[in-house]
Scaffold this active site. Sequence first.
Site, short mmCIF file in Angstrom:
data_model
loop_
_atom_site.label_atom_id
_atom_site.label_comp_id
_atom_site.label_asym_id
_atom_site.label_seq_id
_atom_site.Cartn_x
_atom_site.Cartn_y
_atom_site.Cartn_z
N GLY A 225 37.76 41.17 34.09
CA GLY A 225 36.87 41.12 35.23
C GLY A 225 35.55 40.44 34.97
O GLY A 225 34.55 40.73 35.62
N GLU A 266 40.73 41.72 28.36
CA GLU A 266 41.78 41.22 29.25
C GLU A 266 41.24 40.25 30.30
O GLU A 266 41.28 40.53 31.50
CB GLU A 266 42.48 42.39 29.95
N PRO A 267 40.70 39.11 29.89
CA PRO A 267 40.22 38.16 30.89
C PRO A 267 41.36 37.50 31.65
O PRO A 267 42.41 37.20 31.08
CB PRO A 267 39.45 37.13 30.05
N GLY A 268 41.16 37.30 32.93
CA GLY A 268 42.10 36.52 33.74
C GLY A 268 41.32 35.37 34.35
O GLY A 268 41.48 34.21 34.00
N TYR A 311 37.99 38.16 50.30
CA TYR A 311 36.80 38.65 49.63
C TYR A 311 35.49 38.03 50.14
O TYR A 311 34.42 38.43 49.70
CB TYR A 311 36.88 38.37 48.13
N CYS A 340 46.56 29.21 62.05
CA CYS A 340 46.13 29.68 63.37
C CYS A 340 45.62 31.11 63.21
O CYS A 340 46.30 32.09 63.53
CB CYS A 340 47.31 29.62 64.34
N TYR A 376 43.74 33.51 40.85
CA TYR A 376 43.89 34.29 42.08
C TYR A 376 43.91 33.41 43.34
O TYR A 376 43.34 33.77 44.36
CB TYR A 376 42.79 35.36 42.17
#
Length: 424
Positions: A225, A266-268, A311, A340, A376
Amino acid sequence: MSIEKLNFLTEENAREIAKEFGTPVFVYSQKMIEEKCDIALNFPNEFGLTVRYAMKANPNSTILKIMKKKGIKIDASSEHEVDRAIQAGFSPNEILLTSQEPPSQERLKQIVERGTEFNACSLFQLHLFGSLFPGKEISLRINPGLGSGHTKKTDVGGTGSSFGIWHESMNEVVNLVKKYNLKVKRVHTHIGSGSDPEVWKAVSHYTLEYAEIFTDSTIVNLGGGYKVGRMQDEKTTDFQKIGEPVKEEFIQFATKHNRKLHLEIEPGTHLIALCGSLISNIIDIVNTGKNGFEFIKLNSGMDVNTRPSLYGSRHPLIVVPDSKDKTRSEKEYVVVGHCCESGDLFTQEFGGGLEKRNMLEAKIGDYVVMEGVGAYCAGMSTKNYNSFPEVPEVLLDKSNKPILIRKKQELSQIWQNELSIALE
């Protein structure tokens, strides 16, 4: 705000890739991915470090293979990600399963007996594992009561989060561990994607206190995170800055308890976000009068990148003329997608209002490159909304050669699993 700049693409790169593979198309830089891996692998530590890639950020098999080659291991969020990582070449023992939805008993037995480690995220999961594997090693994910995130939706610690075992349940955890004679190998926390340094430091301290309770533990996992600054006015987490105080905490723990704990992160987002760009075409330009807005419409939308609609996330947007054109001025636009749906908005203020962006004057047929889309986005889209096919993905290899790593979805693949029945 000044006009945003291209990240690793040039205007010529963007035009050539768009013409060869069509638009919209994701493009990733192998060079940048490897550079980000090196930064993570240099995270301050005293007694050893494991970097696990949160593969939900971008599970493309080519991305996974690059990570594996750099020595990165895997954080899997579902049993299906476990299989996907193995398919990409990871061995089961290089994978840690940390899942909101636990596998069935039969499936969990298969996964664990094959070598994948299991991280219990609730009292139920701890009971499930203990009943199947008494006497075995286990990991525990704990909600420390603190969290950090740029929005409430990205804060995965504290009372508003269902992730992990609530820290006040520690007596129940201890009793279950004793009941099943389990050995707690790893304690794990993860607070969200804000990376407030003070919150992160506090949580690392609490996590070490949990390691103190479980004397068999040899690993402390501090989750991921880590904030990535996509826009010019956003900052990226400095691993050295947040890591040094944590390293000192580990040294003090070793001095006090004579136990040298191995660190995991745990980097993503941090490993892949800035390594991806999305090239789209401008399909229309409309305005809503002198008191309104001028809108650029793209041939991509929330079906391709849902982060802005989900987000309120912001991404740099750069107009790339269809041909070399040095005569254009600057102009303010609101940029929207092709779905749409009123929420298919790429430029918005915090909270959801329309935001005007200063961009190069745009023309229909030009390209827009969206930056910071490596994480993401392709893996977390509202895929097939409005029946738009999944878009292709391209890797720029170390020689800057573009290679197709995911084909564009055929339209028929959208409905291939639907069953045709006879209706009266």
